[in-house]
Enzyme design. Structure first.
Site, PDB file in Angstrom:
ATOM      1  N   HIS A 390       7.144  -2.752   8.762  1.00 42.90           N
ATOM      2  CA  HIS A 390       7.452  -2.112   7.480  1.00 42.90           C
ATOM      3  C   HIS A 390       6.665  -2.793   6.362  1.00 42.90           C
ATOM      4  CE1 HIS A 390      10.249  -0.163   4.497  1.00 42.90           C
ATOM      5  NE2 HIS A 390       9.898  -1.233   3.786  1.00 42.90           N
ATOM      6  N   GLU A 391       6.766  -4.119   6.275  1.00 42.44           N
ATOM      7  CA  GLU A 391       6.055  -4.839   5.223  1.00 42.44           C
ATOM      8  C   GLU A 391       4.546  -4.761   5.417  1.00 42.44           C
ATOM      9  OE1 GLU A 391       7.659  -5.581   2.733  1.00 42.44           O
ATOM     10  OE2 GLU A 391       9.706  -5.542   3.547  1.00 42.44           O
ATOM     11  N   HIS A 394       3.295  -1.726   3.574  1.00 43.93           N
ATOM     12  CA  HIS A 394       3.083  -2.004   2.154  1.00 43.93           C
ATOM     13  C   HIS A 394       1.777  -2.774   1.945  1.00 43.93           C
ATOM     14  CE1 HIS A 394       6.841  -0.503   0.667  1.00 43.93           C
ATOM     15  NE2 HIS A 394       7.586  -1.372   1.322  1.00 43.93           N
TER      16      HIS A 394
END
Length: 598
Positions: A390-391, A394
Protein backbone atom coordinates in the site's frame (compact mmCIF):
# COMPACT_ATOMS: atom_id res chain seq x y z
CA UNK A 1 9.16 -17.18 29.55
CA UNK A 2 11.22 -14.68 27.57
CA UNK A 3 9.68 -11.26 27.17
CA UNK A 4 10.06 -9.58 23.80
CA UNK A 5 11.57 -6.14 24.20
CA UNK A 6 11.40 -3.26 21.75
CA UNK A 7 14.91 -2.12 20.76
CA UNK A 8 16.15 1.43 21.13
CA UNK A 9 16.66 3.46 17.96
CA UNK A 10 20.41 3.10 18.31
CA UNK A 11 20.06 -0.70 18.21
CA UNK A 12 18.44 -0.70 14.75
CA UNK A 13 20.91 -1.64 12.01
CA UNK A 14 21.65 1.15 9.48
CA UNK A 15 20.46 -1.04 6.59
CA UNK A 16 17.07 -1.35 8.30
CA UNK A 17 16.65 2.42 8.54
CA UNK A 18 15.74 4.93 5.87
CA UNK A 19 18.62 6.90 4.38
CA UNK A 20 17.77 10.58 4.78
CA UNK A 21 21.03 11.86 3.31
CA UNK A 22 19.23 13.10 0.19
CA UNK A 23 17.62 15.60 2.53
CA UNK A 24 20.40 16.35 5.03
CA UNK A 25 23.16 14.30 6.59
CA UNK A 26 22.61 15.77 10.06
CA UNK A 27 20.86 18.53 11.97
CA UNK A 28 24.08 20.53 11.68
CA UNK A 29 23.65 20.53 7.91
CA UNK A 30 19.90 21.14 8.35
CA UNK A 31 20.56 24.16 10.53
CA UNK A 32 22.95 25.66 7.99
CA UNK A 33 20.31 25.24 5.29
CA UNK A 34 17.68 26.72 7.60
CA UNK A 35 19.77 29.86 8.16
CA UNK A 36 20.28 30.28 4.41
CA UNK A 37 16.57 29.78 3.80
CA UNK A 38 15.66 32.46 6.34
CA UNK A 39 17.91 34.91 4.50
CA UNK A 40 15.74 34.48 1.39
CA UNK A 41 12.73 36.11 3.04
CA UNK A 42 13.78 39.75 2.42
CA UNK A 43 14.33 38.86 -1.22
CA UNK A 44 10.80 37.46 -1.38
CA UNK A 45 9.14 40.36 0.41
CA UNK A 46 11.05 42.78 -1.79
CA UNK A 47 8.65 41.89 -4.59
CA UNK A 48 5.63 43.22 -2.69
CA UNK A 49 3.64 45.73 -4.77
CA UNK A 50 5.70 44.76 -7.84
CA UNK A 51 4.20 41.52 -9.17
CA UNK A 52 2.01 43.40 -11.62
CA UNK A 53 4.89 45.37 -13.14
CA UNK A 54 5.63 42.97 -15.99
CA UNK A 55 5.74 39.31 -17.00
CA UNK A 56 9.48 39.22 -16.32
CA UNK A 57 9.09 40.67 -12.83
CA UNK A 58 6.46 38.04 -12.02
CA UNK A 59 8.74 35.35 -13.45
CA UNK A 60 11.62 36.62 -11.29
CA UNK A 61 9.43 36.24 -8.24
CA UNK A 62 7.99 32.84 -9.13
CA UNK A 63 11.44 31.40 -9.84
CA UNK A 64 12.57 32.66 -6.44
CA UNK A 65 9.43 31.30 -4.79
CA UNK A 66 10.13 27.82 -6.18
CA UNK A 67 13.57 27.83 -4.53
CA UNK A 68 11.98 29.04 -1.29
CA UNK A 69 9.18 26.45 -1.32
CA UNK A 70 11.49 23.61 -2.33
CA UNK A 71 13.85 24.26 0.56
CA UNK A 72 10.97 24.67 3.00
CA UNK A 73 9.61 21.29 1.90
CA UNK A 74 13.00 19.67 2.53
CA UNK A 75 13.43 21.34 5.92
CA UNK A 76 9.97 20.32 7.10
CA UNK A 77 10.24 16.78 5.77
CA UNK A 78 13.54 16.09 7.53
CA UNK A 79 12.16 17.25 10.88
CA UNK A 80 8.95 15.26 10.46
CA UNK A 81 10.80 12.07 9.53
CA UNK A 82 13.30 12.40 12.37
CA UNK A 83 10.48 12.95 14.87
CA UNK A 84 8.55 9.98 13.44
CA UNK A 85 11.47 7.61 13.91
CA UNK A 86 11.71 8.63 17.57
CA UNK A 87 8.98 10.77 19.11
CA UNK A 88 11.25 11.46 22.06
CA UNK A 89 13.94 13.07 19.89
CA UNK A 90 14.20 16.45 21.60
CA UNK A 91 16.63 17.81 19.03
CA UNK A 92 14.22 17.09 16.19
CA UNK A 93 11.34 18.67 18.10
CA UNK A 94 13.41 21.78 18.82
CA UNK A 95 14.30 22.32 15.17
CA UNK A 96 10.77 21.57 14.05
CA UNK A 97 9.47 24.26 16.42
CA UNK A 98 12.05 26.72 15.10
CA UNK A 99 10.97 26.01 11.52
CA UNK A 100 7.24 26.28 12.22
CA UNK A 101 7.69 29.50 14.17
CA UNK A 102 9.63 31.21 11.39
CA UNK A 103 7.40 29.77 8.65
CA UNK A 104 4.31 31.22 10.36
CA UNK A 105 5.91 34.67 10.48
CA UNK A 106 7.02 34.38 6.85
CA UNK A 107 3.57 33.33 5.71
CA UNK A 108 2.08 36.48 7.18
CA UNK A 109 4.61 38.59 5.27
CA UNK A 110 3.99 36.75 2.00
CA UNK A 111 0.20 36.93 1.96
CA UNK A 112 0.35 39.50 -0.85
CA UNK A 113 1.14 36.96 -3.56
CA UNK A 114 -2.32 35.73 -4.55
CA UNK A 115 -3.84 39.20 -4.21
CA UNK A 116 -1.28 40.81 -6.53
CA UNK A 117 -1.54 38.08 -9.15
CA UNK A 118 -5.32 38.43 -9.16
CA UNK A 119 -4.94 42.19 -9.53
CA UNK A 120 -3.19 41.85 -12.89
CA UNK A 121 -5.74 42.96 -15.55
CA UNK A 122 -7.32 39.97 -17.28
CA UNK A 123 -6.51 41.34 -20.74
CA UNK A 124 -2.77 41.15 -20.02
CA UNK A 125 -2.65 37.42 -19.28
CA UNK A 126 -2.75 36.07 -22.87
CA UNK A 127 0.35 38.12 -23.69
CA UNK A 128 2.10 37.46 -20.38
CA UNK A 129 1.64 33.70 -20.61
CA UNK A 130 3.47 33.72 -23.93
CA UNK A 131 6.58 34.74 -22.01
CA UNK A 132 8.90 31.71 -22.04
CA UNK A 133 9.82 32.21 -18.40
CA UNK A 134 6.17 32.16 -17.29
CA UNK A 135 5.15 29.13 -19.36
CA UNK A 136 6.42 26.64 -16.74
CA UNK A 137 4.11 28.35 -14.23
CA UNK A 138 1.02 28.43 -16.43
CA UNK A 139 -0.77 25.68 -14.49
CA UNK A 140 -0.09 27.29 -11.09
CA UNK A 141 -1.17 30.70 -12.42
CA UNK A 142 -4.35 29.26 -13.95
CA UNK A 143 -5.26 27.70 -10.59
CA UNK A 144 -4.94 31.09 -8.92
CA UNK A 145 -6.84 32.97 -11.63
CA UNK A 146 -9.82 30.63 -11.46
CA UNK A 147 -10.37 31.75 -7.86
CA UNK A 148 -11.06 35.33 -9.01
CA UNK A 149 -14.87 35.08 -8.51
CA UNK A 150 -14.22 34.15 -4.88
CA UNK A 151 -11.49 36.67 -4.12
CA UNK A 152 -12.31 39.49 -1.71
CA UNK A 153 -11.05 42.99 -1.12
CA UNK A 154 -7.80 43.53 0.74
CA UNK A 155 -9.57 44.41 3.98
CA UNK A 156 -11.98 41.49 3.67
CA UNK A 157 -9.09 39.08 3.02
CA UNK A 158 -7.32 40.47 6.07
CA UNK A 159 -10.38 39.89 8.26
CA UNK A 160 -10.74 36.29 7.01
CA UNK A 161 -7.06 35.66 7.60
CA UNK A 162 -7.32 37.00 11.14
CA UNK A 163 -10.30 34.76 11.81
CA UNK A 164 -8.67 31.60 10.44
CA UNK A 165 -7.02 30.60 13.70
CA UNK A 166 -10.20 31.05 15.74
CA UNK A 167 -11.98 29.00 13.10
CA UNK A 168 -9.98 26.00 14.26
CA UNK A 169 -11.31 26.23 17.80
CA UNK A 170 -14.02 23.60 17.40
CA UNK A 171 -11.56 21.09 15.95
CA UNK A 172 -8.87 21.86 18.54
CA UNK A 173 -11.39 21.60 21.40
CA UNK A 174 -12.69 18.29 20.02
CA UNK A 175 -9.17 16.86 19.93
CA UNK A 176 -8.31 18.20 23.38
CA UNK A 177 -11.48 16.72 24.84
CA UNK A 178 -11.48 13.30 23.15
CA UNK A 179 -7.71 12.66 23.06
CA UNK A 180 -6.69 14.51 26.19
CA UNK A 181 -9.49 14.66 28.74
CA UNK A 182 -11.45 11.46 28.09
CA UNK A 183 -10.69 8.57 30.45
CA UNK A 184 -12.13 5.21 29.50
CA UNK A 185 -10.53 3.17 32.25
CA UNK A 186 -9.27 -0.40 31.94
CA UNK A 187 -10.89 -3.70 31.03
CA UNK A 188 -9.67 -7.30 30.98
CA UNK A 189 -8.35 -8.34 27.59
CA UNK A 190 -7.06 -11.90 27.19
CA UNK A 191 -6.58 -12.13 30.94
CA UNK A 192 -4.68 -8.85 31.26
CA UNK A 193 -6.11 -5.59 32.60
CA UNK A 194 -5.72 -3.32 29.58
CA UNK A 195 -6.32 0.40 29.10
CA UNK A 196 -9.25 1.27 26.87
CA UNK A 197 -8.44 4.27 24.68
CA UNK A 198 -9.17 5.76 21.29
CA UNK A 199 -6.38 3.64 19.81
CA UNK A 200 -7.15 0.37 21.65
CA UNK A 201 -10.92 0.51 21.12
CA UNK A 202 -10.56 -1.28 17.77
CA UNK A 203 -8.41 -3.97 19.42
CA UNK A 204 -11.20 -4.72 21.89
CA UNK A 205 -13.80 -4.82 19.10
CA UNK A 206 -11.66 -7.34 17.22
CA UNK A 207 -11.71 -9.72 20.18
CA UNK A 208 -13.33 -13.11 19.50
CA UNK A 209 -14.83 -12.89 23.02
CA UNK A 210 -18.23 -11.21 22.75
CA UNK A 211 -18.32 -10.12 26.38
CA UNK A 212 -15.03 -8.28 25.87
CA UNK A 213 -16.45 -6.53 22.81
CA UNK A 214 -19.69 -5.53 24.52
CA UNK A 215 -18.01 -4.27 27.69
CA UNK A 216 -15.55 -2.17 25.70
CA UNK A 217 -18.33 -0.78 23.51
CA UNK A 218 -20.50 0.28 26.43
CA UNK A 219 -17.58 1.68 28.45
CA UNK A 220 -16.30 3.62 25.44
CA UNK A 221 -19.60 5.26 24.56
CA UNK A 222 -20.43 5.94 28.20
CA UNK A 223 -17.66 8.55 28.11
CA UNK A 224 -19.16 10.14 25.00
CA UNK A 225 -22.56 10.09 26.70
CA UNK A 226 -21.11 12.18 29.53
CA UNK A 227 -19.96 14.88 27.09
CA UNK A 228 -22.59 14.58 24.36
CA UNK A 229 -23.92 18.15 24.61
CA UNK A 230 -20.43 19.64 24.41
CA UNK A 231 -19.50 17.44 21.46
CA UNK A 232 -22.72 18.31 19.63
CA UNK A 233 -22.08 22.01 20.16
CA UNK A 234 -18.53 21.66 18.84
CA UNK A 235 -19.63 19.92 15.66
CA UNK A 236 -22.46 22.40 15.11
CA UNK A 237 -19.88 25.16 15.46
CA UNK A 238 -17.63 23.48 12.91
CA UNK A 239 -20.48 23.24 10.39
CA UNK A 240 -21.38 26.88 11.01
CA UNK A 241 -17.77 27.86 10.34
CA UNK A 242 -17.81 25.93 7.05
CA UNK A 243 -20.94 27.75 5.94
CA UNK A 244 -19.58 31.14 7.03
CA UNK A 245 -16.36 30.63 5.06
CA UNK A 246 -18.28 29.49 1.97
CA UNK A 247 -20.72 32.39 2.01
CA UNK A 248 -17.97 34.91 2.71
CA UNK A 249 -16.33 33.83 -0.55
CA UNK A 250 -19.58 33.80 -2.51
CA UNK A 251 -20.01 30.04 -2.87
CA UNK A 252 -23.58 28.78 -2.99
CA UNK A 253 -22.89 25.95 -0.53
CA UNK A 254 -20.16 24.63 1.73
CA UNK A 255 -19.97 21.57 -0.53
CA UNK A 256 -19.16 23.76 -3.53
CA UNK A 257 -16.53 25.61 -1.50
CA UNK A 258 -14.87 22.39 -0.33
CA UNK A 259 -14.69 20.90 -3.82
CA UNK A 260 -13.74 24.05 -5.72
CA UNK A 261 -10.00 23.85 -5.07
CA UNK A 262 -9.83 20.41 -6.69
CA UNK A 263 -12.36 21.35 -9.41
CA UNK A 264 -14.52 18.35 -8.46
CA UNK A 265 -18.18 18.79 -9.45
CA UNK A 266 -20.73 18.36 -6.66
CA UNK A 267 -22.34 15.70 -8.84
CA UNK A 268 -19.36 13.41 -8.10
CA UNK A 269 -20.18 13.57 -4.39
CA UNK A 270 -23.88 12.98 -4.95
CA UNK A 271 -23.31 10.19 -7.50
CA UNK A 272 -21.21 8.37 -4.91
CA UNK A 273 -23.99 8.48 -2.33
CA UNK A 274 -26.66 7.47 -4.85
CA UNK A 275 -24.70 4.51 -6.24
CA UNK A 276 -23.66 3.19 -2.83
CA UNK A 277 -27.27 3.49 -1.66
CA UNK A 278 -28.34 1.37 -4.62
CA UNK A 279 -25.80 -1.23 -3.57
CA UNK A 280 -26.88 -1.49 0.06
CA UNK A 281 -28.85 -4.74 -0.42
CA UNK A 282 -25.59 -6.62 -1.05
CA UNK A 283 -24.10 -5.04 2.09
CA UNK A 284 -27.14 -6.20 4.04
CA UNK A 285 -26.53 -9.69 2.63
CA UNK A 286 -23.01 -9.56 4.04
CA UNK A 287 -24.33 -8.75 7.52
CA UNK A 288 -26.74 -11.69 7.30
CA UNK A 289 -23.74 -13.90 6.52
CA UNK A 290 -21.77 -12.37 9.40
CA UNK A 291 -24.61 -13.15 11.82
CA UNK A 292 -24.72 -16.72 10.55
CA UNK A 293 -20.96 -17.32 10.72
CA UNK A 294 -20.69 -15.87 14.22
CA UNK A 295 -23.63 -18.07 15.24
CA UNK A 296 -25.50 -15.20 16.85
CA UNK A 297 -29.18 -14.89 17.58
CA UNK A 298 -28.81 -11.12 17.27
CA UNK A 299 -26.12 -9.17 15.43
CA UNK A 300 -25.09 -6.16 17.51
CA UNK A 301 -23.09 -3.10 16.58
CA UNK A 302 -20.12 -4.38 18.57
CA UNK A 303 -20.10 -7.59 16.48
CA UNK A 304 -19.24 -6.01 13.11
CA UNK A 305 -15.45 -5.76 13.38
CA UNK A 306 -14.36 -9.12 14.76
CA UNK A 307 -12.63 -10.95 11.85
CA UNK A 308 -14.55 -13.79 10.29
CA UNK A 309 -11.22 -15.35 9.31
CA UNK A 310 -8.45 -14.96 11.86
CA UNK A 311 -5.07 -13.49 10.94
CA UNK A 312 -3.04 -15.95 8.89
CA UNK A 313 0.38 -16.67 10.32
CA UNK A 314 2.61 -16.65 7.24
CA UNK A 315 6.21 -15.84 7.98
CA UNK A 316 7.92 -13.47 5.56
CA UNK A 317 11.18 -11.83 6.39
CA UNK A 318 11.28 -8.22 5.21
CA UNK A 319 13.32 -9.26 2.17
CA UNK A 320 10.83 -12.03 1.38
CA UNK A 321 7.99 -9.53 1.69
CA UNK A 322 9.73 -7.31 -0.87
CA UNK A 323 10.01 -10.28 -3.24
CA UNK A 324 6.31 -11.03 -2.80
CA UNK A 325 5.40 -7.38 -3.43
CA UNK A 326 7.49 -7.34 -6.60
CA UNK A 327 5.92 -10.54 -7.92
CA UNK A 328 2.42 -9.16 -7.31
CA UNK A 329 3.27 -5.92 -9.11
CA UNK A 330 4.87 -7.58 -12.14
CA UNK A 331 1.83 -6.70 -14.33
CA UNK A 332 3.11 -3.10 -14.13
CA UNK A 333 6.32 -4.08 -15.90
CA UNK A 334 10.02 -4.44 -15.20
CA UNK A 335 10.82 -0.74 -14.84
CA UNK A 336 8.26 -0.14 -12.07
CA UNK A 337 9.28 -3.30 -10.21
CA UNK A 338 13.01 -2.65 -10.54
CA UNK A 339 12.77 0.92 -9.25
CA UNK A 340 10.57 -0.12 -6.34
CA UNK A 341 12.67 -3.13 -5.36
CA UNK A 342 15.84 -1.07 -5.30
CA UNK A 343 14.14 1.57 -3.16
CA UNK A 344 12.59 -0.88 -0.70
CA UNK A 345 15.94 -2.59 -0.13
CA UNK A 346 18.20 0.45 -0.23
CA UNK A 347 17.15 3.31 1.94
CA UNK A 348 13.53 4.19 1.26
CA UNK A 349 12.11 2.26 4.22
CA UNK A 350 12.49 2.53 7.98
CA UNK A 351 11.56 -1.09 8.51
CA UNK A 352 11.09 -2.11 12.13
CA UNK A 353 9.65 -0.91 15.40
CA UNK A 354 11.91 0.84 17.88
CA UNK A 355 11.25 2.61 21.19
CA UNK A 356 9.56 5.92 20.62
CA UNK A 357 8.80 5.30 16.96
CA UNK A 358 5.49 6.46 15.56
CA UNK A 359 2.99 3.62 15.18
CA UNK A 360 1.43 2.57 11.89
CA UNK A 361 2.86 3.36 8.49
CA UNK A 362 3.09 6.18 5.97
CA UNK A 363 4.81 7.30 2.79
CA UNK A 364 6.35 10.77 2.64
CA UNK A 365 9.06 12.37 0.58
CA UNK A 366 9.95 15.56 -1.23
CA UNK A 367 10.57 16.68 -4.80
CA UNK A 368 14.31 16.17 -4.40
CA UNK A 369 14.48 13.19 -2.04
CA UNK A 370 13.42 9.56 -2.01
CA UNK A 371 9.74 8.79 -1.28
CA UNK A 372 10.37 7.48 2.22
CA UNK A 373 8.22 4.83 3.92
CA UNK A 374 7.77 4.33 7.66
CA UNK A 375 6.90 0.77 8.65
CA UNK A 376 6.68 -1.21 11.86
CA UNK A 377 7.09 -4.46 9.98
CA UNK A 378 6.40 -7.78 11.68
CA UNK A 379 7.43 -10.87 9.76
CA UNK A 380 4.59 -13.12 10.94
CA UNK A 381 1.67 -10.84 10.02
CA UNK A 382 0.44 -11.05 6.43
CA UNK A 383 -1.39 -7.73 6.86
CA UNK A 384 2.00 -6.03 7.11
CA UNK A 385 2.83 -7.18 3.58
CA UNK A 386 -0.37 -5.48 2.44
CA UNK A 387 0.70 -2.37 4.34
CA UNK A 388 4.09 -2.41 2.60
CA UNK A 389 2.57 -2.70 -0.86
CA UNK A 390 0.00 0.00 0.00
CA UNK A 391 2.69 2.49 1.01
CA UNK A 392 4.75 1.45 -2.00
CA UNK A 393 1.86 2.59 -4.18
CA UNK A 394 2.01 6.05 -2.62
CA UNK A 395 5.79 6.15 -2.98
CA UNK A 396 5.86 5.13 -6.63
CA UNK A 397 3.11 7.64 -7.38
CA UNK A 398 5.31 10.33 -5.82
CA UNK A 399 8.39 8.97 -7.60
CA UNK A 400 6.84 9.29 -11.04
CA UNK A 401 5.18 12.64 -10.34
CA UNK A 402 8.40 14.27 -9.12
CA UNK A 403 10.29 13.08 -12.19
CA UNK A 404 7.63 14.04 -14.71
CA UNK A 405 6.77 17.58 -13.58
CA UNK A 406 8.41 20.79 -12.38
CA UNK A 407 8.27 21.39 -8.64
CA UNK A 408 5.44 23.92 -8.82
CA UNK A 409 2.92 21.28 -9.88
CA UNK A 410 4.35 17.86 -9.12
CA UNK A 411 2.19 17.14 -6.06
CA UNK A 412 -1.15 15.37 -6.31
CA UNK A 413 -4.31 15.64 -4.21
CA UNK A 414 -5.82 13.24 -1.67
CA UNK A 415 -8.55 12.59 -4.26
CA UNK A 416 -5.89 10.78 -6.34
CA UNK A 417 -3.58 9.59 -3.56
CA UNK A 418 -5.60 6.64 -2.31
CA UNK A 419 -6.05 5.32 -5.83
CA UNK A 420 -2.43 4.27 -6.41
CA UNK A 421 -2.02 2.69 -2.98
CA UNK A 422 -5.29 0.76 -3.04
CA UNK A 423 -4.53 -0.31 -6.62
CA UNK A 424 -1.37 -2.03 -5.36
CA UNK A 425 -3.30 -3.84 -2.64
CA UNK A 426 -5.70 -5.15 -5.27
CA UNK A 427 -2.80 -6.62 -7.25
CA UNK A 428 -1.37 -8.35 -4.16
CA UNK A 429 -4.76 -9.81 -3.24
CA UNK A 430 -5.30 -11.18 -6.73
CA UNK A 431 -1.77 -12.62 -6.83
CA UNK A 432 -2.22 -14.43 -3.51
CA UNK A 433 -5.60 -15.82 -4.53
CA UNK A 434 -4.03 -17.30 -7.68
CA UNK A 435 -0.82 -18.65 -6.13
CA UNK A 436 -1.76 -19.81 -2.63
CA UNK A 437 -3.13 -23.33 -2.31
CA UNK A 438 -4.19 -23.08 1.35
CA UNK A 439 -7.95 -22.36 1.46
CA UNK A 440 -7.54 -20.49 4.75
CA UNK A 441 -5.10 -18.07 3.14
CA UNK A 442 -7.48 -17.45 0.25
CA UNK A 443 -10.40 -16.96 2.62
CA UNK A 444 -8.34 -14.56 4.71
CA UNK A 445 -7.35 -12.49 1.66
CA UNK A 446 -10.91 -12.28 0.38
CA UNK A 447 -12.17 -11.48 3.87
CA UNK A 448 -9.62 -8.67 4.11
CA UNK A 449 -10.73 -7.31 0.75
CA UNK A 450 -14.34 -7.35 1.93
CA UNK A 451 -13.45 -5.62 5.20
CA UNK A 452 -11.49 -2.97 3.31
CA UNK A 453 -14.35 -2.36 0.88
CA UNK A 454 -16.81 -1.97 3.75
CA UNK A 455 -14.51 0.40 5.64
CA UNK A 456 -13.55 2.47 2.62
CA UNK A 457 -16.50 2.39 0.22
CA UNK A 458 -19.59 1.90 2.38
CA UNK A 459 -18.59 3.38 5.74
CA UNK A 460 -16.94 6.49 4.31
CA UNK A 461 -19.95 7.09 2.08
CA UNK A 462 -22.23 6.87 5.11
CA UNK A 463 -20.05 9.50 6.76
CA UNK A 464 -20.20 11.61 3.60
CA UNK A 465 -23.99 11.38 3.53
CA UNK A 466 -24.20 12.48 7.17
CA UNK A 467 -21.97 15.49 6.50
CA UNK A 468 -24.10 16.50 3.52
CA UNK A 469 -27.36 16.28 5.50
CA UNK A 470 -25.92 18.33 8.37
CA UNK A 471 -24.54 21.10 6.17
CA UNK A 472 -27.62 21.32 3.97
CA UNK A 473 -29.90 21.44 7.00
CA UNK A 474 -27.91 24.34 8.47
CA UNK A 475 -27.78 26.12 5.10
CA UNK A 476 -31.56 25.93 4.92
CA UNK A 477 -31.95 27.43 8.40
CA UNK A 478 -32.38 24.21 10.37
CA UNK A 479 -31.08 23.78 13.90
CA UNK A 480 -28.13 21.46 14.49
CA UNK A 481 -29.02 20.06 17.90
CA UNK A 482 -27.86 16.94 19.68
CA UNK A 483 -31.21 15.28 18.94
CA UNK A 484 -30.88 16.17 15.25
CA UNK A 485 -27.39 14.67 15.00
CA UNK A 486 -28.37 11.48 16.80
CA UNK A 487 -31.67 10.87 14.98
CA UNK A 488 -30.05 11.59 11.59
CA UNK A 489 -27.15 9.28 12.27
CA UNK A 490 -29.36 6.50 13.62
CA UNK A 491 -31.41 6.55 10.42
CA UNK A 492 -28.20 6.20 8.43
CA UNK A 493 -26.98 3.35 10.63
CA UNK A 494 -30.27 1.52 10.09
CA UNK A 495 -30.16 2.17 6.35
CA UNK A 496 -26.56 1.04 5.82
CA UNK A 497 -26.45 -1.94 8.19
CA UNK A 498 -29.90 -3.23 7.32
CA UNK A 499 -32.54 -5.20 9.22
CA UNK A 500 -30.16 -7.78 10.75
CA UNK A 501 -28.46 -5.22 12.95
CA UNK A 502 -29.66 -4.48 16.49
CA UNK A 503 -28.39 -1.12 17.68
CA UNK A 504 -27.82 0.00 21.24
CA UNK A 505 -29.27 3.17 22.67
CA UNK A 506 -25.81 4.74 22.51
CA UNK A 507 -24.92 3.55 18.98
CA UNK A 508 -25.78 6.85 17.33
CA UNK A 509 -23.22 8.62 19.53
CA UNK A 510 -20.71 7.43 16.95
CA UNK A 511 -21.48 10.59 14.99
CA UNK A 512 -19.80 12.63 17.73
CA UNK A 513 -16.46 10.80 17.62
CA UNK A 514 -15.32 11.05 13.95
CA UNK A 515 -12.34 13.46 13.70
CA UNK A 516 -12.66 13.79 9.92
CA UNK A 517 -16.01 15.53 10.33
CA UNK A 518 -14.03 18.59 11.36
CA UNK A 519 -12.47 18.61 7.90
CA UNK A 520 -15.64 19.06 5.89
CA UNK A 521 -16.31 16.93 2.84
CA UNK A 522 -13.01 15.08 3.07
CA UNK A 523 -13.92 11.43 3.70
CA UNK A 524 -15.75 10.86 0.40
CA UNK A 525 -12.35 10.78 -1.33
CA UNK A 526 -11.53 7.43 0.28
CA UNK A 527 -14.64 5.95 -1.35
CA UNK A 528 -13.94 7.48 -4.77
CA UNK A 529 -10.31 6.38 -4.46
CA UNK A 530 -11.10 2.71 -3.93
CA UNK A 531 -13.70 2.84 -6.71
CA UNK A 532 -11.09 4.13 -9.16
CA UNK A 533 -8.50 1.63 -7.90
CA UNK A 534 -10.79 -1.37 -8.45
CA UNK A 535 -11.49 -0.33 -12.03
CA UNK A 536 -7.82 0.38 -12.79
CA UNK A 537 -6.62 -2.91 -11.29
CA UNK A 538 -9.09 -4.88 -13.37
CA UNK A 539 -7.89 -3.11 -16.48
CA UNK A 540 -4.20 -3.73 -15.84
CA UNK A 541 -4.74 -7.35 -14.78
CA UNK A 542 -6.62 -7.99 -18.00
CA UNK A 543 -3.27 -7.77 -19.77
CA UNK A 544 -4.35 -4.83 -21.92
CA UNK A 545 -1.09 -2.90 -22.47
CA UNK A 546 -3.04 0.20 -23.44
CA UNK A 547 -4.75 0.28 -20.05
CA UNK A 548 -1.42 -0.18 -18.31
CA UNK A 549 0.07 2.69 -20.31
CA UNK A 550 -2.86 4.91 -19.38
CA UNK A 551 -2.34 4.04 -15.73
CA UNK A 552 1.26 5.22 -15.98
CA UNK A 553 0.07 8.44 -17.59
CA UNK A 554 -2.05 8.95 -14.49
CA UNK A 555 0.90 8.18 -12.18
CA UNK A 556 2.97 10.85 -13.91
CA UNK A 557 0.35 13.61 -14.04
CA UNK A 558 0.93 15.07 -10.58
CA UNK A 559 -0.68 18.46 -10.16
CA UNK A 560 -0.50 19.34 -13.83
CA UNK A 561 -4.20 18.51 -14.09
CA UNK A 562 -7.09 18.62 -11.66
CA UNK A 563 -7.87 15.17 -10.21
CA UNK A 564 -10.95 14.43 -12.33
CA UNK A 565 -8.96 15.09 -15.50
CA UNK A 566 -5.97 13.21 -14.10
CA UNK A 567 -8.05 10.06 -13.59
CA UNK A 568 -9.53 10.46 -17.06
CA UNK A 569 -5.98 10.00 -18.35
CA UNK A 570 -6.23 6.49 -16.93
CA UNK A 571 -9.65 5.93 -18.46
CA UNK A 572 -11.68 6.51 -15.29
CA UNK A 573 -14.40 9.16 -15.40
CA UNK A 574 -15.49 9.87 -11.84
CA UNK A 575 -18.16 12.29 -13.04
CA UNK A 576 -20.09 9.22 -14.19
CA UNK A 577 -21.68 6.64 -11.87
CA UNK A 578 -19.97 3.69 -13.54
CA UNK A 579 -16.76 3.47 -11.41
CA UNK A 580 -18.71 3.39 -8.13
CA UNK A 581 -21.28 1.02 -9.62
CA UNK A 582 -18.49 -1.35 -10.67
CA UNK A 583 -16.92 -1.14 -7.21
CA UNK A 584 -20.21 -2.22 -5.63
CA UNK A 585 -20.45 -5.05 -8.17
CA UNK A 586 -16.90 -6.10 -7.28
CA UNK A 587 -17.87 -6.21 -3.60
CA UNK A 588 -20.67 -8.61 -4.55
CA UNK A 589 -18.18 -10.76 -6.49
CA UNK A 590 -15.97 -10.96 -3.41
CA UNK A 591 -18.92 -11.88 -1.23
CA UNK A 592 -19.96 -14.65 -3.64
CA UNK A 593 -16.42 -16.01 -3.57
CA UNK A 594 -16.17 -15.72 0.22
CA UNK A 595 -19.38 -17.70 0.77
CA UNK A 596 -17.89 -20.73 -1.03
CA UNK A 597 -15.52 -21.29 1.89
CA UNK A 598 -18.34 -21.85 4.41
Amino acid sequence: MNKKTVPARSEISPEDRWNLSKLYSSFEEWNAAFEQWKQMLPLMTGFQNRLGESADTLADFLETEVKWDMEEERLASYCMLRISEDLENQEAQKYHFMLMSFATQASAQLNFIREEILAVPEELWPQWLENNRLKPFSVAIAKILRTRPHALSQNEERILALSSQSGQTAHDAFEALTDGDFRFGTLPYEGVETELSQSTFSVFLNSPDRTTRENAYRRFYAEFEQHKNTLAALYAGSVSRDIFAARARHYDTALEAALFGKDVPASVYRNLIDEVNRGLPVLHRYYRLRKKLLKLDELRHYDVYVPLVSEVKMKHTYEEAVELVCKALQPLGDEYVSILKNGLLNGWVDRYENKGKRSGAFSAGTFTSDPYILMNYKDDVLRDVFTLIHESGHSMHSYYCSRSNPFQHYDYTIFEAETASTFNEQLLAEYLKKTESDPKVKAYVIGKQIDDMIATLFRQTMFAEFELICHETAEQGGALTLDFFRSTYRKLLEKYFGPEMIFEEESDLECLRIPHFYRAYYVFQYATGISAAVALAKGVLSGDSGKRDRYFTFLKTGGSLFPIESLKQAGIDMTQPQPVREAVAYFEELLNEFETFF
